[in-house]
Design an enzyme around this catalytic site. Structure first.
Site, PDB file in Angstrom:
ATOM      1  N   LYS A 164      30.286  35.017  50.664  1.00 59.20           N
ATOM      2  CA  LYS A 164      29.051  35.730  50.296  1.00 59.20           C
ATOM      3  C   LYS A 164      28.079  34.820  49.548  1.00 59.20           C
ATOM      4  O   LYS A 164      26.877  34.876  49.762  1.00 59.20           O
ATOM      5  CB  LYS A 164      29.383  36.938  49.386  1.00 59.20           C
ATOM      6  CG  LYS A 164      30.252  37.979  50.047  1.00 59.20           C
ATOM      7  CD  LYS A 164      30.637  39.061  49.075  1.00 59.20           C
ATOM      8  CE  LYS A 164      31.512  38.588  47.928  1.00 59.20           C
ATOM      9  NZ  LYS A 164      32.858  38.146  48.302  1.00 59.20           N
ATOM     10  N   GLN A 167      33.123  40.736  45.354  1.00 59.00           N
ATOM     11  CA  GLN A 167      34.368  41.269  45.912  1.00 59.00           C
ATOM     12  C   GLN A 167      34.140  41.695  47.371  1.00 59.00           C
ATOM     13  O   GLN A 167      33.268  41.146  48.027  1.00 59.00           O
ATOM     14  CB  GLN A 167      34.919  42.431  45.073  1.00 59.00           C
ATOM     15  CG  GLN A 167      35.481  42.020  43.727  1.00 59.00           C
ATOM     16  CD  GLN A 167      34.430  41.780  42.663  1.00 59.00           C
ATOM     17  OE1 GLN A 167      33.548  42.596  42.447  1.00 59.00           O
ATOM     18  NE2 GLN A 167      34.496  40.660  41.989  1.00 59.00           N
ATOM     19  N   ASP A 226      35.899  36.817  48.877  1.00 61.01           N
ATOM     20  CA  ASP A 226      35.926  35.405  49.261  1.00 61.01           C
ATOM     21  C   ASP A 226      35.564  35.161  50.724  1.00 61.01           C
ATOM     22  O   ASP A 226      36.062  34.222  51.356  1.00 61.01           O
ATOM     23  CB  ASP A 226      37.308  34.782  48.947  1.00 61.01           C
ATOM     24  CG  ASP A 226      37.686  34.937  47.498  1.00 61.01           C
ATOM     25  OD1 ASP A 226      36.778  34.879  46.658  1.00 61.01           O
ATOM     26  OD2 ASP A 226      38.887  35.131  47.204  1.00 61.01           O
ATOM     27  N   GLY A 248      33.882  34.888  42.235  1.00 66.79           N
ATOM     28  CA  GLY A 248      33.764  33.435  42.244  1.00 66.79           C
ATOM     29  C   GLY A 248      33.052  33.052  43.523  1.00 66.79           C
ATOM     30  O   GLY A 248      33.610  33.171  44.601  1.00 66.79           O
ATOM     31  N   HIS A 249      31.775  32.676  43.396  1.00 72.08           N
ATOM     32  CA  HIS A 249      30.981  32.358  44.576  1.00 72.08           C
ATOM     33  C   HIS A 249      30.685  30.863  44.581  1.00 72.08           C
ATOM     34  O   HIS A 249      30.008  30.359  43.688  1.00 72.08           O
ATOM     35  CB  HIS A 249      29.686  33.183  44.582  1.00 72.08           C
ATOM     36  CG  HIS A 249      29.930  34.669  44.634  1.00 72.08           C
ATOM     37  ND1 HIS A 249      28.944  35.602  44.554  1.00 72.08           N
ATOM     38  CD2 HIS A 249      31.085  35.378  44.785  1.00 72.08           C
ATOM     39  CE1 HIS A 249      29.467  36.820  44.645  1.00 72.08           C
ATOM     40  NE2 HIS A 249      30.769  36.705  44.771  1.00 72.08           N
TER      41      HIS A 249
HETATM   42  P1  GDP Z   1      32.634  34.418  48.058  1.00 66.64           P
HETATM   43  O1  GDP Z   1      33.418  34.872  46.894  1.00 66.64           O
HETATM   44  O2  GDP Z   1      32.536  35.461  49.139  1.00 66.64           O
HETATM   45  O3  GDP Z   1      31.293  33.863  47.712  1.00 66.64           O
HETATM   46  O4  GDP Z   1      33.457  33.216  48.695  1.00 66.64           O
HETATM   47  P2  GDP Z   1      34.137  31.983  47.892  1.00 66.64           P
HETATM   48  O5  GDP Z   1      33.061  31.069  47.453  1.00 66.64           O
HETATM   49  O6  GDP Z   1      35.091  32.481  46.870  1.00 66.64           O
HETATM   50  O7  GDP Z   1      35.041  31.357  49.025  1.00 66.64           O
HETATM   51  C1  GDP Z   1      34.504  30.836  50.201  1.00 66.64           C
HETATM   52  C2  GDP Z   1      34.843  29.329  50.288  1.00 66.64           C
HETATM   53  O8  GDP Z   1      34.599  28.882  51.593  1.00 66.64           O
HETATM   54  C3  GDP Z   1      33.981  28.466  49.391  1.00 66.64           C
HETATM   55  O9  GDP Z   1      34.754  27.373  48.960  1.00 66.64           O
HETATM   56  C4  GDP Z   1      32.853  28.012  50.309  1.00 66.64           C
HETATM   57  O10 GDP Z   1      32.305  26.753  49.925  1.00 66.64           O
HETATM   58  C5  GDP Z   1      33.576  27.888  51.613  1.00 66.64           C
HETATM   59  N1  GDP Z   1      32.780  28.190  52.816  1.00 66.64           N
HETATM   60  C6  GDP Z   1      31.790  29.113  52.967  1.00 66.64           C
HETATM   61  N2  GDP Z   1      31.395  29.163  54.259  1.00 66.64           N
HETATM   62  C7  GDP Z   1      32.149  28.257  54.927  1.00 66.64           C
HETATM   63  C8  GDP Z   1      32.248  27.891  56.302  1.00 66.64           C
HETATM   64  O11 GDP Z   1      31.543  28.395  57.179  1.00 66.64           O
HETATM   65  N3  GDP Z   1      33.188  26.939  56.621  1.00 66.64           N
HETATM   66  C9  GDP Z   1      33.996  26.366  55.690  1.00 66.64           C
HETATM   67  N4  GDP Z   1      34.880  25.464  56.108  1.00 66.64           N
HETATM   68  N5  GDP Z   1      33.930  26.694  54.387  1.00 66.64           N
HETATM   69  C10 GDP Z   1      33.035  27.646  54.025  1.00 66.64           C
HETATM   70  P1  IMO Z   2      34.552  37.438  45.077  1.00 67.15           P
HETATM   71  O1  IMO Z   2      33.216  38.004  44.618  1.00 67.15           O
HETATM   72  C1  IMO Z   2      38.821  37.982  45.787  1.00 67.15           C
HETATM   73  C2  IMO Z   2      40.920  40.862  43.224  1.00 67.15           C
HETATM   74  C3  IMO Z   2      41.965  40.316  42.268  1.00 67.15           C
HETATM   75  C4  IMO Z   2      42.919  41.502  42.205  1.00 67.15           C
HETATM   76  C5  IMO Z   2      41.981  42.705  42.275  1.00 67.15           C
HETATM   77  C6  IMO Z   2      41.642  43.310  40.915  1.00 67.15           C
HETATM   78  O2  IMO Z   2      34.720  36.004  44.749  1.00 67.15           O
HETATM   79  O3  IMO Z   2      34.791  37.774  46.500  1.00 67.15           O
HETATM   80  P2  IMO Z   2      40.109  42.496  38.898  1.00 67.15           P
HETATM   81  O4  IMO Z   2      40.155  41.257  38.073  1.00 67.15           O
HETATM   82  O5  IMO Z   2      38.826  42.686  39.633  1.00 67.15           O
HETATM   83  O6  IMO Z   2      40.497  43.723  38.140  1.00 67.15           O
HETATM   84  O7  IMO Z   2      41.287  42.299  39.989  1.00 67.15           O
HETATM   85  O8  IMO Z   2      40.789  42.236  42.881  1.00 67.15           O
HETATM   86  N1  IMO Z   2      39.579  40.250  43.115  1.00 67.15           N
HETATM   87  C7  IMO Z   2      39.065  39.387  44.006  1.00 67.15           C
HETATM   88  N2  IMO Z   2      39.624  38.809  45.087  1.00 67.15           N
HETATM   89  N3  IMO Z   2      37.544  37.718  45.475  1.00 67.15           N
HETATM   90  C8  IMO Z   2      36.952  38.303  44.412  1.00 67.15           C
HETATM   91  O9  IMO Z   2      35.631  38.186  44.141  1.00 67.15           O
HETATM   92  C9  IMO Z   2      37.739  39.156  43.590  1.00 67.15           C
HETATM   93  N4  IMO Z   2      37.502  39.861  42.468  1.00 67.15           N
HETATM   94  C10 IMO Z   2      38.626  40.544  42.195  1.00 67.15           C
HETATM   95  O10 IMO Z   2      42.577  39.170  42.764  1.00 67.15           O
HETATM   96  O11 IMO Z   2      43.727  41.533  43.352  1.00 67.15           O
HETATM   97 MG    MG Z   3      35.062  34.281  45.751  1.00 63.75          MG
END
Ligand code: GDP
Ligand code: IMO
Ligand code: MG
Length: 438
Positions: free
Chosen positions: A18, A225, A15, A42-43
């Site tokens: 990416k 991840q 999270d 979850g992106h």
């Molecule tokens: P990922 O799994 O690495 O793709 O990240 P996620 O999408 O799960 O979580 C990142 C969250 O932060 C998302 O809701 C994005 O829309 C948000 N986000 C990404 N970059 C920025 C930033 O520079 N500032 C803020 N405030 N939000 C951001």
């Molecule tokens: P993105 O791509 C954050 C965590 C789960 C749990 C552990 C194992 O959005 O960054 P799993 O279901 O993979 O067997 O769970 O890994 N986890 C993540 N945490 N972002 C993710 O993906 C994750 N994918 C798995 O919460 O602790």
């Molecule tokens: Mg994510």
């Protein structure tokens, strides 16, 4: 701008943003390739008023003309994939650029049942998985009981495998105290049906990707991840079941090591973690709650609240070393706006000794104390100021923020390529195009 092969890797516990960084860089990409993970990812990507939450589809699917490749190292849940395809099509976009590896393993319905029942069995020692069947599917892959995407379009192979495997899985589900949710026939029919729906996207993606690399096309490898969730290098057993560091690209996309030229390490300006396991810089106070609220730190996949804490450079250095990160993308720095002081952990203290490198032992990590460097905070900015920063770039950032960024870069020993100051595409400062000295 030239974009040679480029990898995007999470340097923390996932999270990091990416998806946003991949989407931003995908403007110049011919191919965006996922190489590991599955629907646990979850992106979130913001494009104007639209918000996309992608789990399996590579983020390049949102860019016209970009091919989106699901590599052999990904675990594919056909049901979820069909839903995502529908969501993208409903937004008026095409998924004609999608390609799925015939060698990727399939998340079968019993993997999801097993994931949930195993977590219940572990009780307080649970990993806190996303419940998406990831661990059981990768386990079957390694123990050679996996069903692969190629089997979904080969009825004979599919039936043979399911009839052999499922009776054992039923017993396993029961041994963990669960109840099997499907009959053998249901699994075969459902899987064959997904095979007929997805068949047109299925191919040998290793040929596709290697041909593109050889032809000098812009190929972007999108990690899921983060390094601390890597099966080997993360906080085992509180990890996911795939290789999230850059090494996973070679096996998970089927490309030789020399084809990965640049590695962007995505670093959230603070740290978050979903699920169980050690987290040395965690803030279990109002500051942690503040970051959670301001940063909207709730899981994209499960909606769970993310644990929050200060930036941990012991973690980031570990990730940089393992993946050969060549530049950093710092995200969500805007979330730190308005804080009085901002802290960064440089080292840990464990049993009276200073520790620079991330230890393997969970019990050591549970007693580790972070050694912080403190920075004076900077003011929050208004909408107008944000617009000016987007226009003028790095030089317009608050001077204390620049001090913080310089410290991170010099401590980690890698230049900063991108600073993200908001979720939208345009809220991105691209330092590769501008000087970033003060
Ligand atoms: P990922 O799994 O690495 O793709 O990240 P996620 O999408 O799960 O979580 C990142 C969250 O932060 C998302 O809701 C994005 O829309 C948000 N986000 C990404 N970059 C920025 C930033 O520079 N500032 C803020 N405030 N939000 C951001
Ligand atoms: P993105 O791509 C954050 C965590 C789960 C749990 C552990 C194992 O959005 O960054 P799993 O279901 O993979 O067997 O769970 O890994 N986890 C993540 N945490 N972002 C993710 O993906 C994750 N994918 C798995 O919460 O602790
Ligand atoms: Mg994510």
């Amino acid at each position: 701008m030239t974009l040679p092969t480029l990898a995007i890797i999470g340097t923390q516990w996932g999270d990091e943003g990416k998806g946003k960084i991949t989407d931003y860089l995908a403007e110049d990409a011919d191919l965006v390739v996922r190489f590991q993970g599955g629907t646990n990812a979850g992106h979130t990507i913001g494009i104007g008023d639209e918000v996309f939450k992608l789990h399996l589809l590579p983020s390049g699917i949102l860019r016209k003309g970009t091919m989106a490749v699901i590599g052999n190292g990904v675990v594919v849940d056909p049901e979820e994939l069909m839903e995502e395809i529908k969501a993208v099509e409903d937004s008026g976009r095409s998924v004609s650029g999608l390609r799925i590896s015939d060698r990727a393993n399939v998340i079968m319905p019993y993997h999801k049942t097993l994931d949930r029942t195993e977590e219940r069995y572990r009780g307080a020692k649970g990993v806190g998985t996303t419940g998406r069947g990831i661990g059981p599917c990768y386990s079957d892959k390694i123990s050679r009981y996996g069903v692969r995407v190629g089997d979904l379009v080969d009825r004979t192979a599919l039936e043979e495998k399911v009839r052999m495997i499922y009776p054992i899985k039923r017993k396993l589900i029961e041994a963990f105290g669960g109840v099997p949710e499907h009959t053998t026939e249901e699994i075969i029919e459902e899987s064959a049906n997904y095979g007929s729906l997805l068949g047109k996207y299925v191919t040998d993606t290793t040929v596709l990707v290697n041909d593109a690399v050889k032809a000098g096309k812009n190929v972007l490898f999108e990690g899921a991840q983060g390094t601390m969730l890597d099966i080997d290098h993360g906080t085992y057993p509180y990890v996911t079941s795939s290789s999230c560091a850059a090494g996973g690209i070679c096996t998970g996309a089927g490309v030789p090591p020399a084809s990965i030229r640049q590695v962007i390490g995505v670093v959230k300006a603070y740290t978050t973690r979903v699920g169980s396991g050690p987290f040395v810089t965690e803030l279990r106070d109002e500051l942690g709650e503040h970051l959670q609220k301001k940063g909207g730190e709730f899981g994209t996949t499960t909606g769970r609240a993310r644990r929050c804490g200060w930036l941990d450079l012991v973690v980031v250095r570990h990730a940089v070393r393992l993946s050969g990160v060549t530049s950093l993308a710092i995200t969500k720095i805007d979330v730190l706006n308005g804080m009085k002081t901002v802290k960064v952990a440089k080292e840990y203290e464990i049993d009276g000794a200073r520790v620079k490198d991330f230890p393997a032992s969970i019990s050591m990590l549970n007693t580790a104390r972070p050694i912080y460097t403190e920075f004076e905070g900077w003011k929050d900015w208004s909408r107008e100021e944000a617009t000016r920063i987007i226009r003028d770039g790095y030089k317009a950032l608050p001077s204390q923020m620049k001090k913080y960024l310089r410290f991170v870069s010099s401590n980690v020993g890698v230049p900063i390529g991108i600073v993200s100051i908001g979720p939208e595409r345009e809220e991105t400062i691209d330092l590769r195009k501008q000087k970033w000295e003060d």
